[in-house]
Each structure stands twice: as structure tokens, then as C-alpha cells.
Design a protein around this motif. Structure first.
Motif, short mmCIF file in Angstrom:
data_model
loop_
_atom_site.label_atom_id
_atom_site.label_comp_id
_atom_site.label_asym_id
_atom_site.label_seq_id
_atom_site.Cartn_x
_atom_site.Cartn_y
_atom_site.Cartn_z
N ALA A 110 -2.53 0.31 -3.80
CA ALA A 110 -1.76 1.55 -3.98
C ALA A 110 -0.53 1.54 -3.08
CB ALA A 110 -2.64 2.77 -3.66
N LEU A 111 -0.68 1.09 -1.84
CA LEU A 111 0.47 1.02 -0.93
C LEU A 111 1.51 0.03 -1.44
CD1 LEU A 111 -1.41 1.13 2.49
CD2 LEU A 111 -0.10 2.98 1.42
N GLU A 112 1.02 -1.09 -1.96
CA GLU A 112 1.93 -2.11 -2.50
C GLU A 112 2.68 -1.56 -3.72
OE1 GLU A 112 1.45 -6.32 -4.89
OE2 GLU A 112 -0.01 -5.86 -3.30
N ALA A 113 1.96 -0.85 -4.59
CA ALA A 113 2.59 -0.26 -5.78
C ALA A 113 3.62 0.78 -5.37
CB ALA A 113 1.53 0.35 -6.69
N ALA A 114 3.28 1.61 -4.40
CA ALA A 114 4.22 2.63 -3.93
C ALA A 114 5.49 1.98 -3.40
CB ALA A 114 3.57 3.49 -2.84
#
Length: 148
Positions: A110-114
Motif C-alpha cells: 500500500a505504501l509503495e502504491a501510494a
């Protein structure tokens, strides 16, 4: 022989003061123990013949226990129950570890996608709503991108 007592890791001067002490003996070094009784006891544990009254009594109790079929049955049941408990605890630990690992992986993703969405100009509010991260966390990621 090693003596231990519970102390606070962060403050070694702070002791638990529960009155419990742990004493560990290295049975491999039985021949260098202080007293004849200790040498005989740990020698017996290491497989030597009984050499004192205590080790002779222990030897007799062990022989009697080995011949007692009821006691053997109880020991076998206890041993099987202990094996079952160990297996259940191991399975529970593995399941807990897997769950934690999956959560950590999802969070990392999720952090990578954000980060990727923000790099592509997507509004922080849209990123937060779409990925399910708190807006302040997405804004922190965005601030980190502006600094780099």
C-alpha cells in the motif's frame, strides 16, 4: 555452576525481588564440582553407577518406576499430551507469524502504491481514499517525495 536472578534489562540495578533464583549446573563438568555429593549426583545423571546413599535411592526409585506399568502408561499419556500441546503451540505460532507477515506485506505494498500514485500526480486525498491509508500518512509520503 551458574547463578541467575531476574533483573530489568533497561535498569540492571532494578531487581524483580520475587525470591526466585535459577541455578544451572554443567553436568559435563561433574568431576570438577565442589563436593563429593555433587560429583556423585551429576556423575549418576551422566550414567555412572550410584556412588552415594542419595544416588542409590534415586537408582532404586528409577528401577521401580520402570517396572510400574501404570506409571509407564501415565508417562506415555503425559508425553503424548505434551507432544500435542507443542504441536498446537507451534501451529498457532506459525499462523500468527503468517498473519503478521501478510499484514506487513500488504502495508508495504500500500505504501509503495501510494508513492507511485503520488509520483504520477494523483491527488493525495484520492490516493488515501483509494488505497485505504490515512490522509496524514499519504501527505507524509508526499512531503518525503518533495524533499528528495
Amino acid at each position: 555452576m551458574y547463578f541467575f536472578e531476574d533483573v530489568c534489562r533497561g535498569r540492571p540495578d532494578l531487581k524483580l525481588n520475587d525470591g526466585a533464583y535459577k541455578v544451572f549446573f554443567n553436568a559435563e563438568k561433574y568431576d570438577s564440582m565442589e563436593t563429593e555429593n555433587l560429583r556423585a549426583f551429576f556423575g549418576f545423571i551422566k550414567g555412572q553407577r550410584p556412588a552415594t546413599d542419595l544416588t542409590s535411592r534415586l537408582d532404586a526409585l528409577i528401577k521401580r518406576a520402570r517396572q510400574d506399568s501404570k506409571l509407564r502408561g501415565q508417562y506415555m499419556m503425559w508425553s503424548l499430551a505434551l507432544d500435542d500441546e507443542r504441536r498446537a503451540a507451534r501451529e498457532a505460532g506459525l499462523a500468527e507469524g503468517m498473519a503478521e507477515g501478510l499484514l506487513a506485506g500488504e502495508r508495504r505494498k500500500a505504501l509503495e502504491a501510494a508513492r507511485n500514485f503520488l509520483l504520477n500526480g494523483v491527488d493525495a486525498d484520492v490516493v488515501a481514499k483509494s488505497i485505504g491509508l490515512p490522509l496524514d500518512q499519504v501527505l507524509d509520503i508526499q512531503r518525503g517525495l518533495s524533499v528528495s
